[in-house]
Motif scaffolding. Structure first.
Motif, PDB file in Angstrom:
ATOM      1  N   GLU A  31       0.822  -1.208   0.000  1.00  0.00           N
ATOM      2  CA  GLU A  31       0.000   0.000   0.000  1.00  0.00           C
ATOM      3  C   GLU A  31       0.857   1.260   0.000  1.00  0.00           C
TER       4      GLU A  31
ATOM      5  N   GLU B 159      -7.903   7.097   1.431  1.00  0.00           N
ATOM      6  CA  GLU B 159      -7.766   5.705   1.881  1.00  0.00           C
ATOM      7  C   GLU B 159      -6.445   5.149   1.357  1.00  0.00           C
ATOM      8  N   PRO B 160      -5.873   4.173   2.036  1.00  0.00           N
ATOM      9  CA  PRO B 160      -4.645   3.559   1.496  1.00  0.00           C
ATOM     10  C   PRO B 160      -4.886   3.024   0.085  1.00  0.00           C
ATOM     11  N   PHE B 161      -3.952   3.286  -0.810  1.00  0.00           N
ATOM     12  CA  PHE B 161      -4.046   2.829  -2.196  1.00  0.00           C
ATOM     13  C   PHE B 161      -3.261   1.528  -2.318  1.00  0.00           C
ATOM     14  N   ILE B 162      -3.933   0.461  -2.744  1.00  0.00           N
ATOM     15  CA  ILE B 162      -3.261  -0.840  -2.857  1.00  0.00           C
ATOM     16  C   ILE B 162      -2.592  -0.938  -4.224  1.00  0.00           C
TER      17      ILE B 162
ATOM     18  N   GLU C  40      -0.441  -3.554  -5.121  1.00  0.00           N
ATOM     19  CA  GLU C  40      -0.360  -4.951  -5.541  1.00  0.00           C
ATOM     20  C   GLU C  40      -0.667  -5.836  -4.344  1.00  0.00           C
ATOM     21  N   THR C  41      -1.171  -7.019  -4.604  1.00  0.00           N
ATOM     22  CA  THR C  41      -1.289  -8.011  -3.538  1.00  0.00           C
ATOM     23  C   THR C  41      -0.389  -9.198  -3.879  1.00  0.00           C
TER      24      THR C  41
ATOM     25  N   ARG D 298       0.618  -4.898   4.371  1.00  0.00           N
ATOM     26  CA  ARG D 298      -0.402  -5.225   5.375  1.00  0.00           C
ATOM     27  C   ARG D 298      -0.984  -6.608   5.097  1.00  0.00           C
TER      28      ARG D 298
ATOM     29  N   LEU E  74      -3.565  -9.291   4.648  1.00  0.00           N
ATOM     30  CA  LEU E  74      -5.013  -9.264   4.383  1.00  0.00           C
ATOM     31  C   LEU E  74      -5.721 -10.399   5.114  1.00  0.00           C
TER      32      LEU E  74
END
Lengths: 282, 161
Positions: free
Chosen positions: B64, B71-74, B76-77, B100, B102
């Motif tokens: 993030e 809001e936090p910008f994601i 990549e996961t 973070r 998930l």
């Protein structure tokens, strides 16, 4: 006046169809259900084929059929509003009329895929042309191996057919994975390009058919990722998009190398277009 | 001892170390430990020293960017089988994003300072690790560029004026 049954015999003459219903899928995307105005039928098409939809007084556009091939009482098309015709059609209501020519073009290889694993990779509205193939495979589920559906969208609110994706993902015999390019904190799903999903999905590369539909850039990277996993070009099928006009290979508007996308496509086996795919001037 | 053997097995199974010599895997295992992060917990924060990287064994993590007032910008996961963190291998050894968990995340945590010391002493180990991390970095760069392209964006957003 031509009838629905005669549509393919009179390929240049639109057949009147009545709007059965219109559903808003996304802010810029809607689905139209159409039935022949004369009640003629049944309506047959192969998954992957398209129709030319004529918005009277405005113009005509090619739109892939997005409905269930087993539902022969109607034609379903999912349309993104990008020009005068598609925007105009978005204002139609039940009972309004449109002209239909078709169905035209080649189909997804659902018969060749029998007995094999099937990997479906799509992005954005590219899920719409593949939905009939998914319906067909699910209706004949024992005839196929592993079914993998991978979907990429711009953001969580741009996911097309979200409830259906969730329903398919809830089946024990189907693997569904989705990702988005951008998201904020409340999203707990995947973020990243759709090709990232390929390495996490299990399929047998030597006995798999892949069907891919989306923006060409996305398809290019998807083909590379599938080839990295061991699929060769003869097992990968793409649906190409070009500016189609006549839909029967006369006008040449959709020429793609030695082929016409309307007549020889839109679904191509990748080895047949690999030399000109993503080549400038093609 | 039992834990080290377990970590060696985990390293052996991870695709990042496929084909690596046992002696090198043993050296890496000497810098490894198990790590668990509960859902919602930050694994690390942007700007801190890149003193660890993680091989995700279970769960997923969001990278993030925090912009004040948003809001936090994601970006990549990452999930099971992926590598979390590459800043440890390139100077200035700094973390580029917040990470973070998930869901509950289990990972093998590698002490980067320990590993960099071994790479300085054993250049073949260093070469093997650079060779394995460069594709990870290149893939993430290519993916980020594709995400910037906004392939699924509406054509009206990109009309030439």
């Amino acid at each position: 006046m031509p009838t629905a049954a005669a549509a393919t015999l009179e390929p240049m003459t639109p057949v009147p169809f009545r709007v059965l219903g219109m559903r808003k899928e996304l802010p810029d995307t809607y689905t139209l259900d159409l039935a022949p105005a004369d009640g003629d039928g049944p309506l047959h098409f192969a998954p992957g084929q398209f129709n030319m939809l004529y918005h009277f007084g405005v113009g005509e556009i090619p739109i892939s059929i997005s409905g269930d091939p087993a539902a022969t009482d109607r034609l379903t098309h999912t349309i993104r509003s990008v020009g005068a015709v598609s925007r105009g059609m978005g204002t139609l209501k039940a009972g309004d009329m449109v002209g239909v020519r078709g169905p035209f073009g080649s189909a997804w290889p659902v018969d060749e895929a029998r007995g094999r694993d099937v990997v479906i990779v799509c992005g954005g509205i590219g899920l719409a042309p593949l939905r009939p193939a998914i319906y067909h495979i699910l209706a004949n589920r024992p005839s196929y191996g592993r079914l993998v559906i991978l979907y990429g969208a711009r953001s969580p609110r741009d996911i097309l057919f979200r409830r259906e994706l969730e329903r398919w993902g809830g089946r024990l015999d189907t693997y569904v994975d989705a990702t988005v390019d951008r998201a904020t904190g409340e999203w707990s799903g995947n973020v990243g390009v759709v090709t990232n999903l390929i390495r996490h999905s299990g399929f047998d590369p030597v006995d798999t058919i892949a069907m891919v539909c989306g923006p060409e850039t996305m398809m290019q990277y998807t083909v590379e990722a599938l080839r990295d996993r061991g699929l060769d070009n003869t097992r990968i099928y793409l649906s190409m998009e070009r500016n189609m006009k006549c839909a029967v290979g006369f006008c040449g508007r959709c020429q793609f190398g030695g082929a016409f996308v309307c007549r020889d496509g839109p679904v191509f086996r990748f080895d047949r277009i690999a030399p000109i795919f993503r080549v400038w001037e093609f | 001892m039992v834990q080290v053997e377990g970590l060696e097995r985990l390293l052996l199974e991870h695709p990042l170390f496929e084909g690596m010599a046992d002696e090198h895997r043993d050296l890496i295992a000497g810098c490894a430990a198990n790590a668990v992060f509960e859902a919602g917990r930050y694994v690390y924060r942007q700007g801190g020293p890149a003193d660890r990287f993680y091989l995700i064994r279970h769960g997923s993590v969001a990278l993030e960017v925090h912009v004040p007032g948003r809001e936090p910008f994601i970006v990549e996961t990452l999930r099971e089988g992926d590598v979390l963190g590459w800043g440890w291998i390139l100077p200035p050894f700094r973390l580029n994003f917040d990470a973070r968990a998930l869901q509950l995340m289990r990972a093998v945590s590698i002490d980067a300072a320990c590993l960099r010391g071994k790479m300085d002493e054993d250049h073949e180990l260093g070469y093997q690790l650079y060779r394995r991390f460069m594709p990870v970095i290149a893939d993430r760069l290519a993916a980020s560029r594709l995400q910037i392209v906004d392939m699924y964006g509406h054509p009206d957003d990109y009309v030439r004026t």
